[in-house]
Design a protein around this motif. Structure first.
Motif, PDB file in Angstrom:
ATOM      1  N   ASN A   1       0.851  -1.197   0.000  1.00 31.91           N
ATOM      2  CA  ASN A   1       0.000   0.000   0.000  1.00 31.91           C
ATOM      3  C   ASN A   1       0.883   1.243   0.000  1.00 31.91           C
ATOM      4  OD1 ASN A   1       0.706  -0.970   2.635  1.00 31.91           O
ATOM      5  ND2 ASN A   1      -0.678   0.519   3.543  1.00 31.91           N
ATOM      6  N   GLU A   2       1.434   1.560  -1.171  1.00 36.64           N
ATOM      7  CA  GLU A   2       2.335   2.706  -1.278  1.00 36.64           C
ATOM      8  C   GLU A   2       1.586   4.031  -1.164  1.00 36.64           C
ATOM      9  OE1 GLU A   2       4.471   2.288  -4.889  1.00 36.64           O
ATOM     10  OE2 GLU A   2       5.445   0.396  -4.311  1.00 36.64           O
TER      11      GLU A   2
ATOM     12  N   THR B   1      -2.048   4.169  -0.272  1.00 36.22           N
ATOM     13  CA  THR B   1      -3.155   4.072   0.671  1.00 36.22           C
ATOM     14  C   THR B   1      -2.655   3.988   2.102  1.00 36.22           C
ATOM     15  OG1 THR B   1      -4.326   2.832  -1.042  1.00 36.22           O
ATOM     16  CG2 THR B   1      -5.284   2.832   1.163  1.00 36.22           C
TER      17      THR B   1
ATOM     18  N   ASP C   1      -2.336   2.905   5.898  1.00 41.03           N
ATOM     19  CA  ASP C   1      -2.459   1.588   6.497  1.00 41.03           C
ATOM     20  C   ASP C   1      -3.822   1.400   7.162  1.00 41.03           C
ATOM     21  OD1 ASP C   1      -0.680  -0.814   6.980  1.00 41.03           O
ATOM     22  OD2 ASP C   1      -1.422  -0.453   9.009  1.00 41.03           O
TER      23      ASP C   1
ATOM     24  N   VAL D   1      -6.619   0.350   4.773  1.00 37.24           N
ATOM     25  CA  VAL D   1      -6.609  -1.070   4.427  1.00 37.24           C
ATOM     26  C   VAL D   1      -7.141  -1.909   5.591  1.00 37.24           C
ATOM     27  CG1 VAL D   1      -5.164  -3.021   3.744  1.00 37.24           C
ATOM     28  CG2 VAL D   1      -4.665  -0.732   2.860  1.00 37.24           C
TER      29      VAL D   1
ATOM     30  N   VAL E   1      -7.826  -1.341  -4.726  1.00 40.58           N
ATOM     31  CA  VAL E   1      -7.062  -2.592  -4.749  1.00 40.58           C
ATOM     32  C   VAL E   1      -7.284  -3.312  -6.072  1.00 40.58           C
ATOM     33  CG1 VAL E   1      -6.767  -4.858  -3.696  1.00 40.58           C
ATOM     34  CG2 VAL E   1      -7.085  -2.842  -2.250  1.00 40.58           C
TER      35      VAL E   1
ATOM     36  N   LEU F   1      -0.806  -6.348  -1.091  1.00 39.83           N
ATOM     37  CA  LEU F   1      -1.708  -5.648  -1.999  1.00 39.83           C
ATOM     38  C   LEU F   1      -1.002  -5.246  -3.286  1.00 39.83           C
ATOM     39  CD1 LEU F   1      -3.447  -3.137   0.454  1.00 39.83           C
ATOM     40  CD2 LEU F   1      -4.258  -5.384  -0.219  1.00 39.83           C
TER      41      LEU F   1
ATOM     42  N   GLU G   1      -1.952  -2.184  -5.681  1.00 37.73           N
ATOM     43  CA  GLU G   1      -2.877  -1.061  -5.788  1.00 37.73           C
ATOM     44  C   GLU G   1      -3.226  -0.794  -7.241  1.00 37.73           C
ATOM     45  OE1 GLU G   1      -2.119   1.893  -2.081  1.00 37.73           O
ATOM     46  OE2 GLU G   1      -0.517   1.852  -3.572  1.00 37.73           O
TER      47      GLU G   1
ATOM     48  N   ASN H   1      -9.432   7.235  -4.354  1.00 41.55           N
ATOM     49  CA  ASN H   1      -8.620   7.080  -3.139  1.00 41.55           C
ATOM     50  C   ASN H   1      -7.968   8.424  -2.830  1.00 41.55           C
ATOM     51  OD1 ASN H   1      -7.326   5.956  -0.949  1.00 41.55           O
ATOM     52  ND2 ASN H   1      -5.819   4.839  -2.151  1.00 41.55           N
TER      53      ASN H   1
ATOM     54  N   GLY I   1      -5.130   9.188  -0.292  1.00 43.71           N
ATOM     55  CA  GLY I   1      -4.823   7.897   0.304  1.00 43.71           C
ATOM     56  C   GLY I   1      -5.735   7.520   1.447  1.00 43.71           C
TER      57      GLY I   1
END
Length: 780
Positions: free
Chosen positions: A370-371, A373, A375, A378, A408, A430, A432, A460, A463
């Motif tokens: 998740n670069e 988004t 944490d 998620v 995702v 994940l 993305e 998103n 993020g």
């Protein structure tokens, strides 16, 4: 005495002679070493490579003695640099030493590079893969490497006739102009697919079960008849899978043969198979660690005694048992099918051996990939909690939640042993998806003529999982601009919140005599009750202005001209078990909608609608999907006020009864023919989605459909100076309109796009038809 003196004189003479001889030899050796020592090194023949660079690559240095083995080693070192076609050394010997010279012949540098004949691939795409570029050395090594790279790429696309030529034109400065000429030839297709040894299943059926296709009349719209080595290798696995699903446990691929024609234009593929007998299931049992109990586990087995063995059913049964045992906290449970064949009666008995392993708790959940988004965004989709007992169902639900989220593309979950034997770590990996897009397009319809679309969307935002969009549409009939922002987890709670605003202007010239301009906005909340059941409530306030576009107008329309304001509260109770929102293949969606206007604004009415959609796959691969749809609605005014004209029911177009225009099915003023709408409606559809033959592109499918629907009810108006009017139409099966047709649906990167052709079957006088329809942004 004299004799002793004589011997001493002889010994002294010999010693003196030896010393003189030794000095003479040492001087000769010193002179020889001086003559073989390198006192200078020069480089000749270089034009592009600096002298210092060449000297740096050499291990021979000034002061070294001449060594033939070292010279050979340096020749090889300089050749390996790739800069030189020839390297040799010469030397001039002097009394002081050797003047050493390195003679080099350089490969030419590329001054310019052009590609010719590359119709299948762009020049930019090819040059990205090549080593040869302007300013670089044109050497046989680089030429061979690029030839192989280009050939590999073309062969992968089925161009087995391709030939690649490198043409150089020297310049005066020693550089060359390079032209890479590609003779692509034609794509090498599959002319024939043969099966040898198949008796129980016909070759025609088997051809449909493999990825490779032989050429036929409509093959121009597909590339599955283009030979692909990877596809050919996968065909054997697909054949085995199909035979195993039909109960042929002993089936083997004995050989696969590939033959190219002499002109390299086509391939013949041959599969030699051994089928063996077809087995039925004689007995099913479960043994081992029976958690929670034997009967519960047996109910999960999709295979049945007396039916043909199926590998797919076997895999589903193993997965179901493993998941159920996992729900009891056994993260590393394993299920092994023990099979006993009876060749004489062609039956197989199956016993599922369950090993539960140790009960496990999830110590830590690691999220990677998740670069963009956060944490926390998620983790809020995860049903499995840290510190809690492992649950296979909760892990699968977590994967499903993430798969359905807008940010995702792919999710994979794995388990590792943790600090102790009863603890595991859950790894969520994940991939993305790109959540932001700016799209635009030009469309055409019979009503709007040319329309322009533009859309900015981010699913998103920052993020944080926020979903924002801005849409614009401009056509001859409709000009819309809408914007919305949704937070799926408002205030960190398991509740969504949405705010939106819009401005629309419609001028449906073919079906009405009025023009309407609306501006408004609102907000809403969505609350999930279970994974499938949710409740939503929203409030919308809008201002609408109706104005005339025609002098011939219905009194019902005339009574509602001017400005109207609406403050409406709506509530929705929704059951949604669809596997995905677009391109659905299985699941159901049922929604009860209740709305009431009167909280602010001048309009007062209430509405009840019921919508039902179901998706039933009728084959194991979900290629064919049956989709029945049913919708019914009722709307009525209160406090002696009528329902606004623009909220009354009419049918026609995508989403209702195709083959009819928007407002094409409606109550109509008998004098003007104008659509004034009903207060009750019913429409139903039956869609059959199917894969298009010879189309490999994912996200494209065909649809065959039949639609039916009608509107009924009453509407009245009293206008000063005109006679009162009352239009009443009772429900009647004789006024039920229907249509049938075909369409194509494409889940494109910019949203769903559809094209359909519908033919009305039953019509009523006054209905407005539309056979061809193009959609963007909506689904069938």
């Amino acid at each position: 005495m004299l004799g002793s003196l004589k011997y001493w004189i002889i010994a002294f003479g010999l010693l003196l002679s030896g010393l003189l001889s030794f000095n003479t030899v040492s001087a000769a050796e010193d002179n020889q070493q001086t003559a073989s020592r390198i006192i200078s090194i020069d480089v000749q023949g270089n034009r592009f490579v600096e002298k210092e660079t060449i000297l740096d690559k050499m291990t021979i240095k000034v002061g070294d003695s001449l060594d033939r083995r070292k010279i050979s080693k340096n020749i090889r070192r300089l050749h390996r640099t790739g800069f030189f076609s020839d390297v040799r050394f010469t030397g001039t010997r002097t009394a002081q030493g050797i003047h050493f010279v390195c003679h080099v012949k350089e490969f030419p540098l590329i001054a310019s590079l052009k590609m010719q004949g590359n119709d299948e691939h762009t020049t930019k795409d090819l040059q990205l893969r090549m080593k040869l570029k302007p300013g670089r050395v044109f050497s046989p090594k680089n030429k061979t490497a690029d030839r192989n790279t280009l050939l590999k790429g073309y062969l992968k696309d089925g161009f087995y006739q391709v030939a690649i030529h490198f043409i150089t034109t020297p310049r005066d400065d020693g550089r060359v102009d390079l032209v890479v000429k590609i003779d692509e030839g034609n794509v090498t297709r599959i002319s024939r697919v043969r099966f040898i040894g198949n008796k129980a299943i016909s070759s025609g059926v088997l051809r449909e079960e493999i990825a490779s296709r032989q050429s036929d009349l409509p093959s121009w719209i597909s590339d599955r008849d283009v030979f692909d080595q990877k596809r050919f290798a996968a065909d054997s696995q697909m054949l085995q899978q199909y035979y195993m699903d039909q109960g042929y446990l002993d089936m083997k691929i004995e050989s696969m043969h590939l033959a190219m024609s002499s002109d390299k234009k086509s391939f013949d593929l041959s599969f030699s198979v051994f089928e063996g007998p077809q087995y039925t299931v004689s007995k099913i049992d479960v043994q081992g660690d029976l958690v929670p109990d034997k009967e519960t586990l047996k109910e999960l087995i999709s295979m049945k005694e007396g039916r043909t063995y199926s590998l797919t059913a076997m895999s589903e049964s193993i997965a179901a048992i493993t998941g159920r045992v996992g729900d009891e906290g056994y993260a590393f449970a394993s299920v092994t099918p023990l099979m006993k064949r009876n060749i004489e009666d062609r039956t197989v008995s199956i016993s599922f051996e369950v090993e539960k392993g140790e009960e496990a708790y999830v110590e830590r959940i690691e999220v990677v990939g998740n670069e963009k988004t956060d944490d926390s965004v998620v983790r809020r989709e995860l049903k499995q909690a840290e510190g809690a007992r492992y649950s296979g169902t909760q892990v699968e639900q977590s994967k499903k939640n993430l798969s359905r989220s807008a940010f995702v593309e792919d999710v994979r979950v794995s388990l590792d042993k943790a600090s102790s034997g009863d603890k595991v770590n859950m790894n969520v990996n994940l991939t993305e998806r790109k959540t932001g897009s700016i799209t635009g397009g030009i469309g055409y319809s019979q009503i709007e003529k040319v329309t322009f679309h533009a859309k900015i969307q981010e699913n998103n935002l920052f993020g944080k999982g926020y979903q924002a969009s801005l849409n614009g549409e401009y056509g001859a009939v409709t000009q819309n601009i809408t914007t919305s922002l949704t937070d799926p987890y408002f205030l960190g709670l398991n509740m969504s919140a949405t705010v939106n605003g819009f401005k629309t202007k419609t001028d449906p010239q073919t079906t009405t005599t009025y023009q309407m301009e609306t501006i408004g906005g609102g907000f809403g909340f969505g609350i999930p009750i279970t994974p499938e059941l949710s409740y939503g409530i929203s409030y919308q306030y809008k201002r609408s202005d109706l104005s005339l576009t025609n002098t011939t107008i219905s009194p019902i329309t005339l009574s509602q001209l001017g400005r109207q304001t609406t403050g409406e509260v709506t509530q929705n109770l929704t059951w949604d078990s669809r596997d995905r929102l677009l391109g659905t293949t299985e699941g159901q969606m049922h929604q009860l909608h209740v709305g009431a206007a009167g909280l602010g604004g001048s309009d007062k009415f209430y509405e009840v609608k019921l919508t039902n959609k179901a998706y039933f796959p009728i084959d194991e691969k979900h290629r064919f999907v049956l989709n029945p749809i049913f919708e019914a609605g009722y709307i009525s005014g209160y406090s002696n006020l009528d329902v606004p004209l623009y909220r009354r029911y009419s049918l026609g177009g995508s989403g209702s009864v195709r083959g009819f225009d928007s407002l094409g099915i409606s109550l109509r003023d008998p004098n003007t023919g104008e659509a004034v709408g009903g207060d009750k409606k019913f429409n139903a559809s039956l869609n059959l989605f199917f894969p298009l033959p010879f189309v490999k592109q994912s996200g494209i499918r065909g649809v065959a459909f039949v639609d039916a629907g009608t509107v009924w009810g009453s509407v009245s108006a009293t206008v000063t100076g005109l006679a009162p009017i009352n239009i009443t139409e009772a429900f009647s099966l004789s006024r039920l309109r229907s249509s049938a047709g075909l369409g194509i649906e494409w889940m494109s990167p910019v949203g769903p796009i559809g094209l359909l052709w519908a033919i009305p079957i039953r019509t009523v006088s006054g209905d407005v038809q539309r056979n061809l329809e193009f959609m963007m942004g909506g689904s069938f």
